[in-house]
Design a protein around this motif. Structure first.
Motif: not given
Length: 348
Positions: A100-121
């Motif tokens: 894993i070359d890098s992990i950036a946390m760009t916005h806070p995550v709180f209880g009650g949020n819903t997470l989605y994922a997208e990936s790009t080659v």
């Protein structure tokens, strides 16, 4: 491109299949992973405490109220775990994450949020190993407001077509439109699909659910305790040691729950279970055994009162790795018709 969710394993018999092979990929390919997942403060607290994470910003509400966030902040590594897990349907055929070359946390995550994922080659390399190629991915985590909360760059080894341990030449992809694993949206991204629509269900067809699931004693114990089950057989190790004639077994309602959960990758467009009948448990499941399930579609009919839905009768059977039948039941399912239900509005 192998965008099909099943392989043929016999006449009217299909096994679930997941993931893209290295040859299916191209630079710029974007995948929207579904489903999303809610994150609760209980999830957040348990992740912090289980890992002995002493940053009290995650589990001390009084402390967190004095910070700029005003409430507990999501554990970053929990968010990363969720995102890497959520991409596994399309990236199922990986051999390993190389880094894993890098992990950036760009916005806070709180209880009650819903997470989605997208990936790009973002990169492809043939590599020296004939079994796999190397793919570089950017993974974007988004919340329910479509705000990016995390961005991850990772490198994966992906099996080439025919090289994955589950690939067999006598089990070809079931290349039917109803069995597509993804569709292409208006922006050109691949969107993962979950489950058969009512029109896709044909009487007499059997779907082998894959993979199976191993049930540990601790899982069984936890579910029994949460159900207020007082029989010591399910949660008292000293009792079992004293009464050695009583063999350890998995809590029976949990067996039914696990089997039902295994069916949801195919039977995932269900409005509701209308009920179970004829539940049989021919022998106990032993802790540590792996269960596998398959479902056969019975009679199907349109709903008289719900034009966007239909009713399907389904029989499900579950076996352990040795082949013993451990559970069987029938269900009546209310299922969305193709193009109906909440999917478009929910971004599916």
């Amino acid at each position: 491109m192998s965008l099909y969710a099943y392989v043929r394993v016999g006449k009217n018999r299909y096994r679930e299949r997941f993931g893209l092979s290295f040859e299916d990929l191209h630079e710029g390919m974007r995948i929207r992973h579904r489903p999303g997942i809610d994150v609760s403060q209980q999830d957040n607290r348990e992740d912090a405490v289980d890992l002995v994470n002493n940053a009290q910003l995650h589990f001390n509400s009084h402390y967190a109220a004095q910070t700029e966030w005003k409430k507990p902040l999501g554990v970053s590594t929990m968010t990363v775990q969720r995102l890497l897990g959520m991409i596994s349907r399309s990236w199922y055929r990986r051999r390993a994450i190389l880094g894993i070359d890098s992990i950036a946390m760009t916005h806070p995550v709180f209880g009650g949020n819903t997470l989605y994922a997208e990936s790009t080659v973002t990169g492809l390399e043939a590599g020296a190993d004939p079994e796999v190629g190397i793919v570089t991915l950017t993974i974007d985590g988004l919340n329910q407001d479509n705000v990016t909360v995390s961005k991850i760059s990772a490198r994966l080894e992906m099996y080439r077509r025919g090289q994955h341990p589950e690939d067999r030449p006598d089990e070809p992809p079931a290349e039917e439109e109803r069995f597509r694993s993804h569709y292409v949206d208006a922006q050109g991204a691949l969107v993962e699909q979950t489950g058969l629509a009512f029109e896709d269900m044909k009487e007499g067809e059997t779907f082998v659910h894959w993979p199976g699931r191993t049930i540990a004693f601790e899982e069984s114990r936890l579910h029994a305790l949460r159900s207020l089950e007082i029989n010591p057989r399910w949660h008292d190790a000293a009792y079992l040691k004293k009464h050695q004639a009583i063999a350890p077994a998995v809590f029976e309602p949990l067996v039914v729950g696990f089997v039902t959960a295994l069916t949801t990758r195919t039977l995932g467009r269900v409005v509701a279970n209308l009920g179970w009948t004829g539940i049989e448990l021919p022998r106990p499941v032993k802790p540590g055994e792996t269960i596998y399930a398959e479902s056969t579609i019975g009679p199907v009919r349109a709903s008289h009162s719900r034009p966007g839905q239909g009713i399907a009768k389904v029989e499900t059977r579950a076996f352990v790795e040795g082949g013993d039948l451990v559970c069987r039941y029938q269900r009546a399912l209310l299922v969305y018709r193709r193009g109906m239900g909440p999917y478009a509005a929910a971004g599916y």
